[in-house]
Design a protein around this motif. Structure first.
Motif, PDB file in Angstrom:
ATOM      1  N   SER A 188       0.818  -1.216   0.000  1.00 16.74           N
ATOM      2  CA  SER A 188       0.000   0.000   0.000  1.00 16.74           C
ATOM      3  C   SER A 188       0.854   1.270   0.000  1.00 16.74           C
ATOM      4  CB  SER A 188      -0.960  -0.001   1.193  1.00 16.74           C
ATOM      5  OG  SER A 188      -0.225  -0.017   2.394  1.00 16.74           O
ATOM      6  N   HIS A 189       2.160   1.147   0.344  1.00  9.65           N
ATOM      7  CA  HIS A 189       3.019   2.339   0.344  1.00  9.65           C
ATOM      8  C   HIS A 189       4.266   2.133  -0.510  1.00  9.65           C
ATOM      9  CE1 HIS A 189       0.913   4.742   3.355  1.00  9.65           C
ATOM     10  NE2 HIS A 189       0.615   3.590   3.919  1.00  9.65           N
ATOM     11  N   ALA A 190       4.160   1.282  -1.526  1.00 10.44           N
ATOM     12  CA  ALA A 190       5.332   1.035  -2.373  1.00 10.44           C
ATOM     13  C   ALA A 190       5.231   1.893  -3.627  1.00 10.44           C
ATOM     14  CB  ALA A 190       5.381  -0.446  -2.740  1.00 10.44           C
ATOM     15  N   ASP A 191       6.301   2.621  -3.925  1.00  7.85           N
ATOM     16  CA  ASP A 191       6.292   3.410  -5.167  1.00  7.85           C
ATOM     17  C   ASP A 191       7.651   3.422  -5.847  1.00  7.85           C
ATOM     18  OD1 ASP A 191       7.780   6.095  -4.860  1.00  7.85           O
ATOM     19  OD2 ASP A 191       6.549   6.080  -3.041  1.00  7.85           O
ATOM     20  N   ILE A 192       7.587   3.666  -7.144  1.00  5.66           N
ATOM     21  CA  ILE A 192       8.808   3.753  -7.948  1.00  5.66           C
ATOM     22  C   ILE A 192       8.875   5.192  -8.447  1.00  5.66           C
ATOM     23  CG2 ILE A 192      10.057   2.840  -9.977  1.00  5.66           C
ATOM     24  CD1 ILE A 192       9.426   0.465  -8.354  1.00  5.66           C
ATOM     25  N   GLY A 193       9.825   5.933  -7.948  1.00  7.61           N
ATOM     26  CA  GLY A 193       9.985   7.333  -8.377  1.00  7.61           C
ATOM     27  C   GLY A 193       8.714   8.144  -8.194  1.00  7.61           C
ATOM     28  N   GLY A 194       7.945   7.827  -7.159  1.00  2.02           N
ATOM     29  CA  GLY A 194       6.746   8.621  -6.859  1.00  2.02           C
ATOM     30  C   GLY A 194       5.464   8.052  -7.447  1.00  2.02           C
ATOM     31  N   VAL A 195       5.566   7.042  -8.331  1.00  2.00           N
ATOM     32  CA  VAL A 195       4.335   6.437  -8.885  1.00  2.00           C
ATOM     33  C   VAL A 195       4.072   5.131  -8.132  1.00  2.00           C
ATOM     34  CG1 VAL A 195       3.176   5.574 -10.968  1.00  2.00           C
ATOM     35  CG2 VAL A 195       4.917   7.381 -11.152  1.00  2.00           C
ATOM     36  N   SER A 196       2.870   4.998  -7.583  1.00  2.00           N
ATOM     37  CA  SER A 196       2.600   3.811  -6.772  1.00  2.00           C
ATOM     38  C   SER A 196       2.628   2.551  -7.633  1.00  2.00           C
ATOM     39  CB  SER A 196       1.248   3.944  -6.072  1.00  2.00           C
ATOM     40  OG  SER A 196       0.215   3.677  -7.000  1.00  2.00           O
ATOM     41  N   ILE A 197       2.963   1.448  -6.998  1.00  2.59           N
ATOM     42  CA  ILE A 197       3.066   0.184  -7.731  1.00  2.59           C
ATOM     43  C   ILE A 197       1.691  -0.238  -8.260  1.00  2.59           C
ATOM     44  CG2 ILE A 197       3.415  -2.301  -7.285  1.00  2.59           C
ATOM     45  CD1 ILE A 197       6.159  -1.526  -6.239  1.00  2.59           C
ATOM     46  N   THR A 198       0.658   0.028  -7.501  1.00  4.41           N
ATOM     47  CA  THR A 198      -0.706  -0.273  -7.958  1.00  4.41           C
ATOM     48  C   THR A 198      -0.995   0.479  -9.263  1.00  4.41           C
ATOM     49  OG1 THR A 198      -1.061   0.333  -5.638  1.00  4.41           O
ATOM     50  CG2 THR A 198      -2.906  -0.713  -6.785  1.00  4.41           C
ATOM     51  N   GLU A 199      -0.563   1.718  -9.322  1.00  2.00           N
ATOM     52  CA  GLU A 199      -0.766   2.547 -10.509  1.00  2.00           C
ATOM     53  C   GLU A 199       0.046   1.996 -11.696  1.00  2.00           C
ATOM     54  OE1 GLU A 199      -2.916   4.983 -10.834  1.00  2.00           O
ATOM     55  OE2 GLU A 199      -2.250   5.400 -12.894  1.00  2.00           O
ATOM     56  N   LEU A 200       1.283   1.588 -11.421  1.00  2.60           N
ATOM     57  CA  LEU A 200       2.145   1.052 -12.487  1.00  2.60           C
ATOM     58  C   LEU A 200       1.536  -0.202 -13.116  1.00  2.60           C
ATOM     59  CD1 LEU A 200       5.727   1.466 -10.979  1.00  2.60           C
ATOM     60  CD2 LEU A 200       4.866   2.499 -13.090  1.00  2.60           C
ATOM     61  N   ILE A 201       0.929  -1.036 -12.265  1.00  2.00           N
ATOM     62  CA  ILE A 201       0.299  -2.268 -12.759  1.00  2.00           C
ATOM     63  C   ILE A 201      -0.907  -1.930 -13.634  1.00  2.00           C
ATOM     64  CG2 ILE A 201      -1.069  -4.275 -11.992  1.00  2.00           C
ATOM     65  CD1 ILE A 201       0.922  -4.590  -9.737  1.00  2.00           C
ATOM     66  N   LYS A 202      -1.649  -0.911 -13.215  1.00  2.00           N
ATOM     67  CA  LYS A 202      -2.828  -0.487 -13.988  1.00  2.00           C
ATOM     68  C   LYS A 202      -2.401   0.033 -15.359  1.00  2.00           C
ATOM     69  CE  LYS A 202      -5.714   1.361 -10.510  1.00  2.00           C
ATOM     70  NZ  LYS A 202      -6.020   2.657  -9.958  1.00  2.00           N
ATOM     71  N   ARG A 203      -1.276   0.770 -15.370  1.00  2.00           N
ATOM     72  CA  ARG A 203      -0.836   1.419 -16.613  1.00  2.00           C
ATOM     73  C   ARG A 203      -0.232   0.451 -17.620  1.00  2.00           C
ATOM     74  NH1 ARG A 203       2.500   6.717 -14.526  1.00  2.00           N
ATOM     75  NH2 ARG A 203       0.821   7.660 -13.328  1.00  2.00           N
ATOM     76  N   ASN A 204       0.417  -0.604 -17.118  1.00  2.00           N
ATOM     77  CA  ASN A 204       1.164  -1.473 -18.033  1.00  2.00           C
ATOM     78  C   ASN A 204       0.818  -2.943 -17.784  1.00  2.00           C
ATOM     79  OD1 ASN A 204       3.058  -2.895 -19.491  1.00  2.00           O
ATOM     80  ND2 ASN A 204       4.719  -1.457 -19.057  1.00  2.00           N
ATOM     81  N   PRO A 205       0.165  -3.615 -18.754  1.00  2.00           N
ATOM     82  CA  PRO A 205      -0.250  -5.013 -18.557  1.00  2.00           C
ATOM     83  C   PRO A 205       0.922  -5.989 -18.433  1.00  2.00           C
ATOM     84  CG  PRO A 205      -0.710  -4.274 -20.821  1.00  2.00           C
ATOM     85  CD  PRO A 205      -0.255  -3.075 -20.068  1.00  2.00           C
ATOM     86  N   GLU A 206       2.135  -5.523 -18.763  1.00  2.00           N
ATOM     87  CA  GLU A 206       3.327  -6.377 -18.594  1.00  2.00           C
ATOM     88  C   GLU A 206       3.585  -6.676 -17.110  1.00  2.00           C
ATOM     89  OE1 GLU A 206       7.417  -5.287 -19.868  1.00  2.00           O
ATOM     90  OE2 GLU A 206       6.347  -4.782 -21.733  1.00  2.00           O
ATOM     91  N   TYR A 207       3.181  -5.740 -16.261  1.00  2.00           N
ATOM     92  CA  TYR A 207       3.395  -5.905 -14.822  1.00  2.00           C
ATOM     93  C   TYR A 207       2.156  -6.517 -14.167  1.00  2.00           C
ATOM     94  CZ  TYR A 207       7.020  -2.427 -15.831  1.00  2.00           C
ATOM     95  OH  TYR A 207       8.076  -1.748 -16.359  1.00  2.00           O
ATOM     96  N   THR A 208       2.349  -7.544 -13.334  1.00  2.00           N
ATOM     97  CA  THR A 208       1.179  -8.161 -12.681  1.00  2.00           C
ATOM     98  C   THR A 208       1.430  -8.347 -11.189  1.00  2.00           C
ATOM     99  OG1 THR A 208       1.988 -10.419 -12.944  1.00  2.00           O
ATOM    100  CG2 THR A 208       0.681  -9.534 -14.781  1.00  2.00           C
ATOM    101  N   MET A 209       0.340  -8.386 -10.446  1.00  2.00           N
ATOM    102  CA  MET A 209       0.429  -8.603  -8.996  1.00  2.00           C
ATOM    103  C   MET A 209       0.917 -10.028  -8.714  1.00  2.00           C
ATOM    104  SD  MET A 209       0.203  -6.550  -6.577  1.00  2.00           S
ATOM    105  CE  MET A 209       0.967  -7.052  -5.050  1.00  2.00           C
ATOM    106  N   LYS A 210       0.576 -10.944  -9.625  1.00  2.00           N
ATOM    107  CA  LYS A 210       1.030 -12.336  -9.458  1.00  2.00           C
ATOM    108  C   LYS A 210       2.574 -12.379  -9.453  1.00  2.00           C
ATOM    109  CE  LYS A 210       0.516 -16.886 -11.596  1.00  2.00           C
ATOM    110  NZ  LYS A 210       1.856 -17.008 -12.161  1.00  2.00           N
ATOM    111  N   ASP A 211       3.192 -11.670 -10.383  1.00  2.00           N
ATOM    112  CA  ASP A 211       4.662 -11.605 -10.413  1.00  2.00           C
ATOM    113  C   ASP A 211       5.192 -11.007  -9.106  1.00  2.00           C
ATOM    114  OD1 ASP A 211       4.690 -12.518 -12.985  1.00  2.00           O
ATOM    115  OD2 ASP A 211       5.176 -10.582 -13.919  1.00  2.00           O
ATOM    116  N   LEU A 212       4.504  -9.966  -8.647  1.00  2.00           N
ATOM    117  CA  LEU A 212       4.994  -9.276  -7.450  1.00  2.00           C
ATOM    118  C   LEU A 212       4.837 -10.138  -6.197  1.00  2.00           C
ATOM    119  CD1 LEU A 212       3.899  -5.589  -8.137  1.00  2.00           C
ATOM    120  CD2 LEU A 212       6.127  -6.655  -8.463  1.00  2.00           C
TER     121      LEU A 212
END
Ligand code: NAD
Length: 318
Positions: free
Chosen positions: A188-212
């Motif tokens: 809930s508080h993980a981010d990459i350069g200010g963009v939350s990981i939840t947001e990154l997953i939403k933006r790019n289908p290459e990234y998945t919660m299963k991988d994480l």
């Protein structure tokens, strides 16, 4: 607390972790003085000789010698890395009895020297032994710091950095809880350069919660994998310990995930456990209380309860 203009670190236990920590301290010139103490006097003596031979190549010279508990009197930080380590397949919690016994003797010797600084604990199970050091030493709770989940957080940031192809320094994410099997990622508080990981997953289908989720399992079980391959883990924790030592000696007020005493924060109390905390010359200045999701809160409570169950039979009388 001591008012000296020369920083001294006393290292107790020059095994794989301790000697790697000493090497990291010298390479980064974090302290002016380093005294090494070990039950195995030859190991401490050999390490001091070996390290002194590299002194000329360090940014600044660190006075390094092998010593006795009397040398802890003038230490600003005593770092304990002594004790048994995990055998392949063994959990950290299985080490409790052996290492509690060793710690009682060590902490009593350190306190008898007149030591009045900050304890930094690395020996496993680190959360239990940090609590034990607090009880055995009688020092204020904020002057006892366990390495907690600093290493797990380092592993987490590295693996997230690899996954998203971003330098780990720009990955902001914490592992909290027991340094062990019940630790948890704070998604809930993980981010990459200010963009939350939840947001990154939403933006790019290459990234998945299963991988994480798999990535986290690799973080949690990293020690088992390394121990299986080379018998012990030491470089990562040594660099984490050096980082905490630097934050203390330089009065940094840095936020690090360390094992610290909770008194109601995160809905629990009377336990040392890994959470982000502000570290400075006085030890723990304050705990950073993150607003956790419902699931994270439940997992954290479970982790704290597991530690408390182990503490209860050992400390209820004290
Ligand atoms: P090791 O066996 O290589 O070294 C232990 C050292 O402690 C030895 O040199 C031994 O002589 C010394 N020692 C034992 N009893 C002593 C005593 N009573 N007084 C003084 N010295 C004593 O072990 P290691 O691989 O360096 O691991 C040390 C501890 O660090 C273990 O408990 C291990 O599980 C822990 N560890 C913690 C983390 C972490 O993230 N906190 C990571 C890795 C390892």
């Amino acid at each position: 607390m001591k008012q000296r203009n020369v920083n001294r670190v006393a290292l107790i236990g020059a095994g794989s972790v301790g000697s790697s920590y000493a090497f990291a301290l010298l390479n980064q010139s974090i302290t002016e003085e380093l005294v090494i103490i070990d039950l195995n006097e030859n190991k401490a003596m050999g390490d001091a000789m070996d390290l002194n031979h590299g002194k000329v190549f360090a940014p600044n010279p660190t006075k390094t010698w092998y010593g006795t508990y009397a040398d802890c009197k003038d230490a600003d930080v005593v770092c304990i890395c002594a004790g048994a380590n995990q055998k392949p397949g063994e959990t950290r919690l299985a080490l409790v009895e052996k290492n509690l016994r060793i710690f009682k003797g060590i902490v009593e010797e350190i306190m008898a020297s007149g030591f009045d600084g900050i304890f930094l604990i690395a020996t496993n199970p680190v959360d239990i032994l940090t609590y034990a050091t607090w009880k055995f030493s009688g020092l204020p709770k904020e002057r006892i710091i366990g390495s907690g989940t600093i290493l797990d957080t380092g592993r987490f940031r590295f693996m997230l950095g690899e996954y998203f192809d971003i330098a780990p320094a720009n990955v902001h994410a914490y592992i909290i809880g027991e340094h062990g099997d019940t630790e948890l990622p704070v998604w809930s508080h993980a981010d990459i350069g200010g963009v939350s990981i939840t947001e990154l997953i939403k933006r790019n289908p290459e990234y998945t919660m299963k991988d994480l989720d798999e990535l986290f399992i690799n973080v949690r079980d990293a020690a088992y994998q390394i121990i299986e391959k080379k018998g012990a883990t030491f470089y990562g924790i040594a660099m984490g310990l050096a980082r905490i030592t630097k934050a203390i000696l330089n009065n940094e007020n840095s936020v690090l995930t360390v094992s610290t005493y909770l008194e109601g924060e995160y809905g629990t109390e009377d336990v040392y456990i890994g959470v982000p905390a502000v570290v400075n010359r006085n030890g723990i200045r304050e705990i950073v209380e993150l607003t956790l999701s419902e699931q994270e809160r439940r997992q954290f409570k479970h982790s704290a309860d597991v530690l408390k169950e182990i503490l209860a039979p050992n400390f209820k009388e004290q």
